[in-house]
Design a protein around this motif. Structure first.
Motif, PDB file in Angstrom:
ATOM      1  N   ASP A   1      -4.701  -7.296 -10.441  1.00  0.00           N
ATOM      2  CA  ASP A   1      -5.621  -6.183 -10.169  1.00  0.00           C
ATOM      3  C   ASP A   1      -4.929  -5.133  -9.293  1.00  0.00           C
ATOM      4  O   ASP A   1      -3.885  -5.400  -8.685  1.00  0.00           O
ATOM      5  N   THR A   2      -5.536  -3.971  -9.206  1.00  0.00           N
ATOM      6  CA  THR A   2      -5.026  -2.915  -8.317  1.00  0.00           C
ATOM      7  C   THR A   2      -6.125  -2.550  -7.322  1.00  0.00           C
ATOM      8  O   THR A   2      -7.285  -2.360  -7.717  1.00  0.00           O
ATOM      9  N   LEU A   3      -5.736  -2.478  -6.041  1.00  0.00           N
ATOM     10  CA  LEU A   3      -6.666  -2.076  -4.984  1.00  0.00           C
ATOM     11  C   LEU A   3      -6.445  -0.601  -4.654  1.00  0.00           C
ATOM     12  O   LEU A   3      -5.303  -0.127  -4.674  1.00  0.00           O
TER      13      LEU A   3
ATOM     14  N   ILE B   1      -1.704   8.253 -13.988  1.00  0.00           N
ATOM     15  CA  ILE B   1      -2.561   7.743 -15.070  1.00  0.00           C
ATOM     16  C   ILE B   1      -1.893   6.486 -15.610  1.00  0.00           C
ATOM     17  O   ILE B   1      -0.842   6.552 -16.246  1.00  0.00           O
ATOM     18  N   LEU B   2      -2.496   5.340 -15.317  1.00  0.00           N
ATOM     19  CA  LEU B   2      -1.890   4.053 -15.690  1.00  0.00           C
ATOM     20  C   LEU B   2      -2.699   3.455 -16.836  1.00  0.00           C
ATOM     21  O   LEU B   2      -3.939   3.354 -16.751  1.00  0.00           O
ATOM     22  N   TYR B   3      -1.978   3.037 -17.884  1.00  0.00           N
ATOM     23  CA  TYR B   3      -2.629   2.491 -19.079  1.00  0.00           C
ATOM     24  C   TYR B   3      -2.096   1.073 -19.289  1.00  0.00           C
ATOM     25  O   TYR B   3      -0.883   0.856 -19.335  1.00  0.00           O
TER      26      TYR B   3
ATOM     27  N   MET C   1      -4.718   5.629  -1.265  1.00  0.00           N
ATOM     28  CA  MET C   1      -3.515   4.786  -1.382  1.00  0.00           C
ATOM     29  C   MET C   1      -3.887   3.690  -2.367  1.00  0.00           C
ATOM     30  O   MET C   1      -5.071   3.408  -2.608  1.00  0.00           O
ATOM     31  N   HIS C   2      -2.863   3.000  -2.904  1.00  0.00           N
ATOM     32  CA  HIS C   2      -3.151   1.876  -3.795  1.00  0.00           C
ATOM     33  C   HIS C   2      -2.114   0.782  -3.615  1.00  0.00           C
ATOM     34  O   HIS C   2      -1.043   1.005  -3.036  1.00  0.00           O
ATOM     35  N   LYS C   3      -2.444  -0.380  -4.147  1.00  0.00           N
ATOM     36  CA  LYS C   3      -1.571  -1.558  -4.014  1.00  0.00           C
ATOM     37  C   LYS C   3      -1.796  -2.444  -5.230  1.00  0.00           C
ATOM     38  O   LYS C   3      -2.939  -2.779  -5.566  1.00  0.00           O
ATOM     39  N   ALA C   4      -0.686  -2.818  -5.890  1.00  0.00           N
ATOM     40  CA  ALA C   4      -0.766  -3.701  -7.065  1.00  0.00           C
ATOM     41  C   ALA C   4      -0.640  -5.147  -6.587  1.00  0.00           C
ATOM     42  O   ALA C   4       0.356  -5.514  -5.964  1.00  0.00           O
ATOM     43  N   ILE C   5      -1.651  -5.958  -6.848  1.00  0.00           N
ATOM     44  CA  ILE C   5      -1.663  -7.339  -6.334  1.00  0.00           C
ATOM     45  C   ILE C   5      -0.728  -8.212  -7.177  1.00  0.00           C
ATOM     46  O   ILE C   5      -0.752  -8.179  -8.405  1.00  0.00           O
TER      47      ILE C   5
ATOM     48  N   HIS D   1       1.862   1.445 -18.730  1.00  0.00           N
ATOM     49  CA  HIS D   1       2.506   2.739 -18.967  1.00  0.00           C
ATOM     50  C   HIS D   1       1.932   3.741 -17.971  1.00  0.00           C
ATOM     51  O   HIS D   1       0.706   3.893 -17.894  1.00  0.00           O
ATOM     52  N   ARG D   2       2.814   4.399 -17.231  1.00  0.00           N
ATOM     53  CA  ARG D   2       2.330   5.330 -16.205  1.00  0.00           C
ATOM     54  C   ARG D   2       2.817   6.752 -16.468  1.00  0.00           C
ATOM     55  O   ARG D   2       4.001   6.966 -16.744  1.00  0.00           O
ATOM     56  N   ILE D   3       1.914   7.691 -16.347  1.00  0.00           N
ATOM     57  CA  ILE D   3       2.289   9.117 -16.356  1.00  0.00           C
ATOM     58  C   ILE D   3       1.807   9.706 -15.033  1.00  0.00           C
ATOM     59  O   ILE D   3       0.670   9.459 -14.617  1.00  0.00           O
TER      60      ILE D   3
ATOM     61  N   TRP E   1       0.854  -1.194   0.000  1.00  0.00           N
ATOM     62  CA  TRP E   1       0.000   0.000   0.000  1.00  0.00           C
ATOM     63  C   TRP E   1       0.890   1.244   0.000  1.00  0.00           C
ATOM     64  O   TRP E   1       1.822   1.340   0.803  1.00  0.00           O
ATOM     65  N   HIS E   2       0.615   2.163  -0.888  1.00  0.00           N
ATOM     66  CA  HIS E   2       1.436   3.376  -0.950  1.00  0.00           C
ATOM     67  C   HIS E   2       0.700   4.508  -1.667  1.00  0.00           C
ATOM     68  O   HIS E   2      -0.353   4.303  -2.271  1.00  0.00           O
ATOM     69  N   THR E   3       1.309   5.673  -1.588  1.00  0.00           N
ATOM     70  CA  THR E   3       0.841   6.863  -2.304  1.00  0.00           C
ATOM     71  C   THR E   3       1.997   7.294  -3.194  1.00  0.00           C
ATOM     72  O   THR E   3       3.108   7.500  -2.697  1.00  0.00           O
TER      73      THR E   3
ATOM     74  N   ARG F   1       3.496 -11.982 -17.890  1.00  0.00           N
ATOM     75  CA  ARG F   1       4.029 -10.635 -18.001  1.00  0.00           C
ATOM     76  C   ARG F   1       2.898  -9.624 -17.813  1.00  0.00           C
ATOM     77  O   ARG F   1       1.770  -9.849 -18.261  1.00  0.00           O
ATOM     78  N   ARG F   2       3.222  -8.525 -17.166  1.00  0.00           N
ATOM     79  CA  ARG F   2       2.263  -7.409 -17.039  1.00  0.00           C
ATOM     80  C   ARG F   2       3.026  -6.134 -17.337  1.00  0.00           C
ATOM     81  O   ARG F   2       4.043  -5.847 -16.690  1.00  0.00           O
ATOM     82  N   LEU F   3       2.559  -5.382 -18.310  1.00  0.00           N
ATOM     83  CA  LEU F   3       3.236  -4.135 -18.698  1.00  0.00           C
ATOM     84  C   LEU F   3       2.222  -2.998 -18.717  1.00  0.00           C
ATOM     85  O   LEU F   3       1.211  -3.068 -19.415  1.00  0.00           O
TER      86      LEU F   3
END
Ligand code: SIN
Length: 279
Positions: free
Chosen positions: A121-123, A109-111, A250-254, A265-267, A94-96, A261-263
């Protein structure tokens, strides 16, 4: 454009919109939903990197990430990658995003480019709902605190860590030494809503407290903030775009898709210094 809430506390899925060609009115409606729901999800988009950047620029100035590998062609876009054999994932706690910056990023912004057949998934959790649910005594105590945030432990050692290299963390020792002090209860810079602001990835200790003294309260804040009633969950497929408000969640990538593979793109969009919430 239609809006569908993702859970009681936060999040909205937006349908009937093409983010590569939104009108000013659609953008204004999207922004209102973003400020109200903190997380917006738009599926079935077909965005190239220039479309992603153009959409991001409508929200503000882009933060060129100094700690993640950019795409080969667009420095504005950071890659968030997990290879099939990689043990750790970016954002698995969990983080910001960017809470270690003096003026933390307002939004990310995650694509989704490549997603596993299942999982990944993302929580998200609402730090406003978490604050609202505290007792008056706890609220008053936390309003009196500030906390130190740092990226040293997450990014500072990456030059020597091969797993970190696989994750796409850059060896940028100097840039990782950016620390910041923020109020533990912030007022959202636009809406004024009170929200907790402490996270287990980057918050190291409370001002005037030792790291050891701080840990139990930081753990308690995380356990409370991530109560299921304050969360929503985003599932991904290629073409899904999610934007979240770093002043509100906050969010967390499970990490449940080993072997795939998981790719992404984040801005990230630049933000402002965070004011303390005062009654
Ligand atoms: C991040 O923490 O920014 C990445 C989130 C994700 O990959 O779902």
């Amino acid at each position: 454009m239609q809006t569908h809430p993702l859970s009681g506390a936060l999040g909205a899925e937006i349908t009937d919109i093409d983010l590569s060609s939104i009108s000013d009115q659609e953008f204004a409606d999207l922004r209102d939903t973003f400020l109200d729901r903190s997380v917006i999800v738009v599926r079935n988009q077909n965005l190239n990197p220039d479309d992603h950047i153009a959409f991001a620029k409508r929200w503000g100035e882009i933060n060129i990430n100094r700690l993640f590998k950019p795409t080969d062609t667009h420095p504005e876009i950071a890659t968030v990658l997990k290879e099939p054999d990689q043990k750790l994932n970016i954002g698995g706690q969990w983080h910001t995003d960017h809470s270690y910056d003096l003026a933390p990023a307002m939004g990310s912004i995650l694509y989704a480019v490549e997603t596993p057949p299942a999982g990944g998934d993302t929580l998200f959790c609402s730090m406003g709902a978490a604050y609202d649910a505290l007792s008056d005594g706890m609220k008053a105590m936390l309003r009196g605190l500030k906390a130190h945030h740092s990226s040293r432990h997450a990014f500072g050692a990456s030059q020597t860590d091969s797993e970190a290299n696989k994750e796409g963390r850059l060896g940028n020792e100097a840039a990782a030494k950016q620390d910041a002090l923020h109020p533990v209860v912030i007022a959202h810079p636009i809406t004024g809503r009170a929200a907790l602001y402490a996270n287990s990835d980057f918050t190291t200790h409370f001002e005037g407290w030792s790291v050891e003294e701080s840990r139990p309260l930081l753990d308690q804040i995380e356990a409370h903030a991530t109560t299921p009633e304050f969360t929503c969950r985003v599932t991904w497929a290629p073409g899904t775009l999610t934007m979240w408000d770093n002043r509100a969640v906050m969010h967390k990538a499970i990490k449940d898709y080993h072997g795939h593979r998981r790719l992404m793109h984040r801005i990230t969009i630049e933000g402002d210094p965070l004011p303390a919430f005062a009654d």
